[in-house]
Design an enzyme around this catalytic site. Sequence first.
Site, PDB file in Angstrom:
ATOM      1  CG  ASP A 171     -54.781   8.158  25.882  1.00 33.15           C
ATOM      2  OD1 ASP A 171     -53.742   8.721  25.456  1.00 33.15           O
ATOM      3  OD2 ASP A 171     -55.544   8.675  26.714  1.00 33.15           O
ATOM      4  CE1 TYR A 224     -49.660  21.646  18.923  1.00 32.51           C
ATOM      5  CE2 TYR A 224     -48.429  23.540  18.084  1.00 32.51           C
ATOM      6  CZ  TYR A 224     -49.034  22.309  17.872  1.00 32.51           C
ATOM      7  OH  TYR A 224     -49.012  21.730  16.618  1.00 32.51           O
ATOM      8  CE  LYS A 263     -46.745  19.457  17.916  1.00 32.39           C
ATOM      9  NZ  LYS A 263     -46.846  18.120  17.354  1.00 32.39           N
ATOM     10  CB  SER A 266     -45.447  22.766  15.455  1.00 32.53           C
ATOM     11  OG  SER A 266     -46.093  24.006  15.282  1.00 32.53           O
TER      12      SER A 266
HETATM   13  P1  NAD Z   1     -55.906  16.122  13.762  1.00 32.52           P
HETATM   14  O1  NAD Z   1     -56.670  16.553  14.965  1.00 32.52           O
HETATM   15  O2  NAD Z   1     -56.632  16.010  12.486  1.00 32.52           O
HETATM   16  O3  NAD Z   1     -55.181  14.766  14.084  1.00 32.52           O
HETATM   17  C1  NAD Z   1     -54.619  14.459  15.321  1.00 32.52           C
HETATM   18  C2  NAD Z   1     -54.965  13.027  15.684  1.00 32.52           C
HETATM   19  O4  NAD Z   1     -54.319  12.687  16.912  1.00 32.52           O
HETATM   20  C3  NAD Z   1     -56.472  12.835  15.899  1.00 32.52           C
HETATM   21  O5  NAD Z   1     -56.951  11.761  15.128  1.00 32.52           O
HETATM   22  C4  NAD Z   1     -56.585  12.544  17.374  1.00 32.52           C
HETATM   23  O6  NAD Z   1     -57.662  11.703  17.721  1.00 32.52           O
HETATM   24  C5  NAD Z   1     -55.245  11.922  17.677  1.00 32.52           C
HETATM   25  N1  NAD Z   1     -54.934  11.978  19.113  1.00 32.52           N
HETATM   26  C6  NAD Z   1     -55.054  13.027  19.930  1.00 32.52           C
HETATM   27  N2  NAD Z   1     -54.730  12.651  21.179  1.00 32.52           N
HETATM   28  C7  NAD Z   1     -54.408  11.349  21.135  1.00 32.52           C
HETATM   29  C8  NAD Z   1     -53.996  10.397  22.115  1.00 32.52           C
HETATM   30  N3  NAD Z   1     -53.856  10.716  23.396  1.00 32.52           N
HETATM   31  N4  NAD Z   1     -53.755   9.144  21.716  1.00 32.52           N
HETATM   32  C9  NAD Z   1     -53.912   8.792  20.432  1.00 32.52           C
HETATM   33  N5  NAD Z   1     -54.306   9.644  19.473  1.00 32.52           N
HETATM   34  C10 NAD Z   1     -54.541  10.911  19.821  1.00 32.52           C
HETATM   35  O7  NAD Z   1     -54.732  17.172  13.621  1.00 32.52           O
HETATM   36  P2  NAD Z   1     -53.469  17.216  12.642  1.00 32.52           P
HETATM   37  O8  NAD Z   1     -53.297  18.589  12.233  1.00 32.52           O
HETATM   38  O9  NAD Z   1     -53.519  16.188  11.621  1.00 32.52           O
HETATM   39  O10 NAD Z   1     -52.316  16.935  13.697  1.00 32.52           O
HETATM   40  C11 NAD Z   1     -51.298  16.011  13.519  1.00 32.52           C
HETATM   41  C12 NAD Z   1     -50.009  16.557  14.095  1.00 32.52           C
HETATM   42  O11 NAD Z   1     -49.564  17.621  13.293  1.00 32.52           O
HETATM   43  C13 NAD Z   1     -50.124  17.076  15.513  1.00 32.52           C
HETATM   44  O12 NAD Z   1     -48.998  16.661  16.266  1.00 32.52           O
HETATM   45  C14 NAD Z   1     -50.086  18.574  15.323  1.00 32.52           C
HETATM   46  O13 NAD Z   1     -49.560  19.240  16.446  1.00 32.52           O
HETATM   47  C15 NAD Z   1     -49.163  18.679  14.133  1.00 32.52           C
HETATM   48  N6  NAD Z   1     -49.285  19.955  13.424  1.00 32.52           N
HETATM   49  C16 NAD Z   1     -50.433  20.283  12.757  1.00 32.52           C
HETATM   50  C17 NAD Z   1     -50.532  21.491  12.113  1.00 32.52           C
HETATM   51  C18 NAD Z   1     -51.756  21.912  11.355  1.00 32.52           C
HETATM   52  O14 NAD Z   1     -51.836  23.050  10.921  1.00 32.52           O
HETATM   53  N7  NAD Z   1     -52.727  21.061  11.180  1.00 32.52           N
HETATM   54  C19 NAD Z   1     -49.443  22.384  12.154  1.00 32.52           C
HETATM   55  C20 NAD Z   1     -48.307  22.027  12.839  1.00 32.52           C
HETATM   56  C21 NAD Z   1     -48.232  20.805  13.461  1.00 32.52           C
END
Ligand code: NAD
Length: 658
Positions: A461, A555, A559, A542
């Site tokens: 975590d 959020y 960010k 983001s």
């Molecule tokens: P996702 O949920 O598929 O992946 C996020 C991962 O982070 C998960 O595997 C989760 O278990 C892990 N996680 C969450 N809390 C945690 C913790 N306390 N310790 C360790 N691991 C933890 O989502 P994603 O879209 O791949 O997100 C990745 C990043 O991209 C994030 O920071 C998200 O804010 C950013 N993001 C995503 C999008 C989108 O559209 N998907 C857009 C903008 C930004």
Amino acid sequence: MNSLWTSEEAEQCKDELDLRVYSSRLLGRDKTLVLHGGGNTSVKIDEQNILGETETILYVKGSGWDLEFIERPGFSPVRLNHLVRLAELETLSDSQMVNELKTHMTNASAPTPSVEAILHAILPYKYVDHTHADSLVTITNTPNGLNRIKDIYGDKVVILPYCMPGFDLARLCATEFPKQVNDNTIGMVLMNHGIFSFGETAKESYERMISLVSMAESYIKQNKAWTILSSNKEVDDGKSHVQKISELRSDISKHAKKPMLVSFNSGLKNLDFVNREDLGDISQEGPATPDHVIRTKRLPMLGMDVDAYVQEYTKYFKAHESSAKQALSMLDPTPRVILDHELGVGTVGATAKETAIIADIYDHTIDVITRATRLGEYRALPAKDIFDVEYWELEQAKLKKSGASPEFMGEVVLITGAASGIGLACVNSFLARGAAVIGLDINDAVESLEQQPAYLGISCDVSIRQHVELALEKAVRHFGGIDMLILNAGIFPKSQNIYALSDESWREVMQINLDSNLMLMREAYPLLKIAPNGGRVVMMGSKNVLAPGPGAAAYSVAKAGINQLARVAALEWGQDNIRVNTLHPDAVFDTGIWTDEVLNSRAESYGLSVDEYKRKNILKTEVSSHDVAELVAEMCGKLFAKTTGAQLPVDGGNDRVI
Ligand code: NAD
């Protein structure tokens, strides 16, 4: 040692070559016989050539193949008659020998035949098997090894003194073998090198190998020299070794002139070995068989003084280079094996696969040295013999064959949130570029994402300091340092207007999406600062930083916070050659935060189909997690070498952002 031969499996083999493949694989499966590409086997088969004439073809292991996984194309077919005649020559240079082997194959696209092809050819048996069995080299690497071998085998084996492998060994065998062979002969021992067995069938030759090696094992057991602590389960001394190991890796990489990985194994067996009082003697004798020098170098480094090791290696090179047949250039002078009282056995390589292979070889070397010492004394070949193999033209050629190096070879990346979405795609993009990858995630699935030495998954975590510290300790012990940090883990809480936003939800988002990144940056800074090619950080921002949306206060603030954190870090860390950049993705749908349900309801609220909604950007294109991951990897590469403090959208174009 038991025979692994089963008649059910053997019956599946359709011809003599199939049987050769089968029993070679059986040998390869036993690591106490051969390790990582070591050993070789052959079979002699009568075939009709294109003119209708019958000729005997030696099918011998091709170079680059591993006995454990060998297949039919792994055997090179060479005309036997020619090979036998070559053994009658007075001299034959290495390059001439390779040329003769290649030009007398019956299949132009077969691999280059083993350098022991001539030796296999002159042994007058259909099947010939050669291994570097641990127990054989244990016994032959003792001062009275020759007498012991005579006692164990009597007239069952021909015995050859140590001789440089290749043509010289084949010549020696051509003259010595006929003098010693008799009706009881079933094998041949090469002192300080290995053992051969032979027979008229694949089974006979294989089982003779098993029986000969079993006799050596029994001898060691009878002499009460067999038992060794076998547990390699990690022993945690509770101390942090992050600084010690990462500085060591930095020193090694400096001398090697490229990033290198360093991996420590503090298992009980290793700790027991490195804390022996006689370590300074037994570990500085040399490898168990000359073949290993290519991977392990002649001597391990005792302790952590890389400068001193490099000086000694340079002296060793200078002392022996003049006796070489051709001009030599010194190999990278850094150690491949490190023995440290606190940390156990360390191995060094340009790739994780290499460090794992060296660790395997040294694990067996510990057994050989320990048992030989129990028999009386471990005594390896003189330095000159080992040098000749280390700088052997043919061995050097094998190493050079590997081709161009991938961009991040020898470098380590740590990716948070690696179990899903963008983080998971980053794991693949960095592995594809040759990096060693550490994936952190709160989801345990991160541990089993990949079954390859270049990947280490750690459940963690990232918002808990103790988890992060433990993860870094584990990561550094495994790969030696961290060069690139991808701060990607994040959560996307459900939409809430400010008036309804609880302190708890706010804090949770801040802890994971903002605070954890500060902690990781601070803890990783000393490592990034000494990264051989400069440190790199990529922050997952983001679109919300540049164009926030209603209902996403926590959020968007988190960010925006990491965005500023990255900019300040770029200012502070530029002097340490650490680049810090941020990506701003938007609407990346093949990720965990976008469930089908959310996607459908969002599309519906815009009056669009899901497909149209996915392409709701200026370029009308879908952005995948792979697209984002590729950009992350590029940002760590040469393309962005002159860029820091940058923010780059990856969103298909957004009018609010533009
Ligand atoms: P996702 O949920 O598929 O992946 C996020 C991962 O982070 C998960 O595997 C989760 O278990 C892990 N996680 C969450 N809390 C945690 C913790 N306390 N310790 C360790 N691991 C933890 O989502 P994603 O879209 O791949 O997100 C990745 C990043 O991209 C994030 O920071 C998200 O804010 C950013 N993001 C995503 C999008 C989108 O559209 N998907 C857009 C903008 C930004």
